[in-house]
Write a protein that holds these residues in place. Structure first.
Motif, PDB file in Angstrom:
ATOM      1  N   UNK B 242      34.761  31.484  45.221  1.00 51.77           N
ATOM      2  CA  UNK B 242      34.913  30.909  43.880  1.00 51.77           C
ATOM      3  C   UNK B 242      35.470  31.923  42.870  1.00 51.77           C
ATOM      4  N   UNK B 243      34.972  33.158  42.948  1.00 51.94           N
ATOM      5  CA  UNK B 243      35.470  34.168  42.018  1.00 51.94           C
ATOM      6  C   UNK B 243      36.965  34.393  42.202  1.00 51.94           C
ATOM      7  N   UNK B 244      37.392  34.467  43.427  1.00 48.85           N
ATOM      8  CA  UNK B 244      38.811  34.672  43.743  1.00 48.85           C
ATOM      9  C   UNK B 244      39.637  33.474  43.280  1.00 48.85           C
ATOM     10  N   UNK B 246      38.899  31.171  41.002  1.00 51.41           N
ATOM     11  CA  UNK B 246      38.927  30.979  39.545  1.00 51.41           C
ATOM     12  C   UNK B 246      39.859  31.992  38.884  1.00 51.41           C
ATOM     13  N   UNK B 247      39.949  33.205  39.429  1.00 56.43           N
ATOM     14  CA  UNK B 247      40.905  34.176  38.895  1.00 56.43           C
ATOM     15  C   UNK B 247      42.339  33.682  39.109  1.00 56.43           C
ATOM     16  N   UNK B 248      42.598  33.184  40.311  1.00 54.43           N
ATOM     17  CA  UNK B 248      43.943  32.678  40.588  1.00 54.43           C
ATOM     18  C   UNK B 248      44.288  31.509  39.662  1.00 54.43           C
ATOM     19  N   UNK B 249      43.332  30.581  39.519  1.00 54.82           N
ATOM     20  CA  UNK B 249      43.617  29.382  38.721  1.00 54.82           C
ATOM     21  C   UNK B 249      43.856  29.741  37.253  1.00 54.82           C
ATOM     22  N   UNK B 250      43.048  30.636  36.718  1.00 55.95           N
ATOM     23  CA  UNK B 250      43.249  30.986  35.303  1.00 55.95           C
ATOM     24  C   UNK B 250      44.570  31.733  35.105  1.00 55.95           C
TER      25      UNK B 250
END
Lengths: 105, 332
Positions: B242-244, B246-250
């Protein structure tokens, strides 16, 4: 507290607004929140390696972005983090670029 | 402290009714109010003209109606929308106005939904007390294909929709209806598409939640219509970090938010047993929520994008690089 709520459990950003009612108290799971936040910042710094910009946590509430000559910017959430990184780095970070300037290495 | 300000009240659901000029929004709203016990419904109608007429059509109902005239909700009167909604909430709190338990906002025909949703989500009072429910978009069977080809606002209304309702179907041939429904599904495979005067259509269900479901929509879809809009679905077999993600999506939304017209995903995560649903309209993402289990037939994570001017292959390659797994094309 689950992984999503742990990372995004505090604040008003879209990604940080998991309903508090589901968790009972903001104090619950705070250690996991901080742990997940550290994991994410570490991953981000690996992605940014070579860009001369790094990110660190500011007490679990904000991000501090710093460049190699010590200039800093603050970002309150993930949406404001990327423009701040780009402003200090002086270039865009486009994940769709074939040479994005950041990412897994 | 933001977290201290968190209300213990259950947020009131706000539904958005949108559609291009003359598509039949107010008539549909009237039928909804006629078909539903509406004494606990507050309605806000925005009209582009200086003198509002639409609200007179729904005055006969029991619902409380407010009108915002002379401007479009998504730009000129966004502050007035905020003030109007705050006023409704304050009056309810003081027990002076209607004790409504749901809100319907009918936009002007030229409004793009995303700035309106953003007005609600970014205001600290409104985001506390309101939860965005269903975005319903009305398509006029007679003019919609032409309107969609000429006006990007109309496309944005369709891509933001959870439910699309085709009106005036009795004025065109069944083949024209099939064409329009097909085009609507191409533009937005996430939405359910209904024909208003079909025998089985229930007006009372206009704002019912859209189930997390699989549809027959072909993906990647571009169909016969030569547009820059593309919708496509991707799947990951392995649980995502999830952390990875969410960084990509933002980072994607930071660079391409205006071109990502719609995004929705049901994610199976690496360290969380329950699936998570996230969705957004352009830059605006909504809070993630948990599902008790994956929808029938789904394994792993599924992501749906509706984009304007982005080659889907670029997103596939980017996800492959950043997630360490190249996603495969999927159907919804």
């Amino acid at each position: 507290m689950c992984e999503v709520c742990a990372i995004f459990g505090v604040g008003e950003h879209w990604a940080e607004s998991a309903p508090l009612a589901a968790r009972g108290s903001p104090a619950l799971g705070i250690q996991r929140h901080r742990r997940e936040r550290r994991r994410r910042i570490a991953l981000l710094n690996r992605w940014l390696a070579g860009s001369l910009v790094s990110v660190r946590d500011w007490d679990g509430e904000a991000f501090v972005i710093e460049d190699e000559i010590g200039r800093t910017r603050m970002a309150s959430d993930l949406s404001s983090l990327w423009p701040a990184i780009e402003a200090l780095a002086g270039r865009a970070f486009d994940p769709l670029s074939e040479t994005p300037g950041f990412g897994p290495r | 402290m933001d977290r201290v300000r968190q209300s213990t009240d259950t947020p009131t659901t706000l539904h958005l009714l949108t559609g291009f000029l003359g598509s039949g929004k107010t008539s549909l709203l009237q039928r909804y109010l006629d078909a539903t016990p509406c004494a606990d419904t507050a309605v806000v109608i925005n009209e582009f003209g200086q003198i509002g007429l639409d609200h007179r059509l729904v005055r006969a109902s029991d619902a409380s109606v407010r009108v915002l005239e002379n401007g479009c909700l998504c730009c000129a009167v966004s502050d007035r929308l905020r003030d109007c909604l705050r006023e409704l909430l304050a009056e309810r709190k003081r027990q002076r106005g209607t004790a409504f338990s749901r809100l319907v906002v009918e936009t002007s025909g030229l409004a793009c939904p995303e700035p309106i949703l953003n007005t609600i989500r970014s205001d600290y009072v409104l985001s506390e007390y309101l939860r965005v429910g269903t975005v319903a978009t009305v398509l006029d069977a007679v003019t919609a294909l032409d309107t969609l080809a000429r006006f990007p606002e109309a496309v944005r209304q369709v891509t933001a929709a959870d439910r699309i309702v085709v009106t005036k179907a009795d004025l065109v041939t069944p083949q024209a209806i099939r064409l329009l429904v097909g085009h609507a599904r191409e533009l937005n495979p996430l939405a359910s598409v209904h024909v208003a005067n079909a025998p089985e259509h229930a007006y009372s269900r206009l704002f019912d939640p859209t189930p997390e479901r699989r549809s027959e929509a072909p993906l990647d879809a571009r169909g016969e219509h030569k547009t820059s809009y593309r919708s496509f679905a991707l799947a990951f077999e392995r649980p995502l970090d999830w952390g990875r993600f969410s960084l990509w999506l933002t980072s994607l939304l930071n660079r391409h938010g205006r071109s990502v017209l719609r995004f929705k995903a049901i994610l199976q995560l690496a360290r969380e047993a329950r699936p998570v649903v996230i969705h957004g309209v352009q830059h605006l993402m909504f809070p993630p929520r948990h599902l008790s289990q994956l929808p029938d037939g789904q394994r792993g994570s599924q992501l749906v994008f509706i984009v304007d001017g982005i080659d889907p292959e670029r997103i596939v390659r980017s996800l492959g690089r950043f997630m360490n797994e190249r996603p495969r094309a999927a159907s919804l």
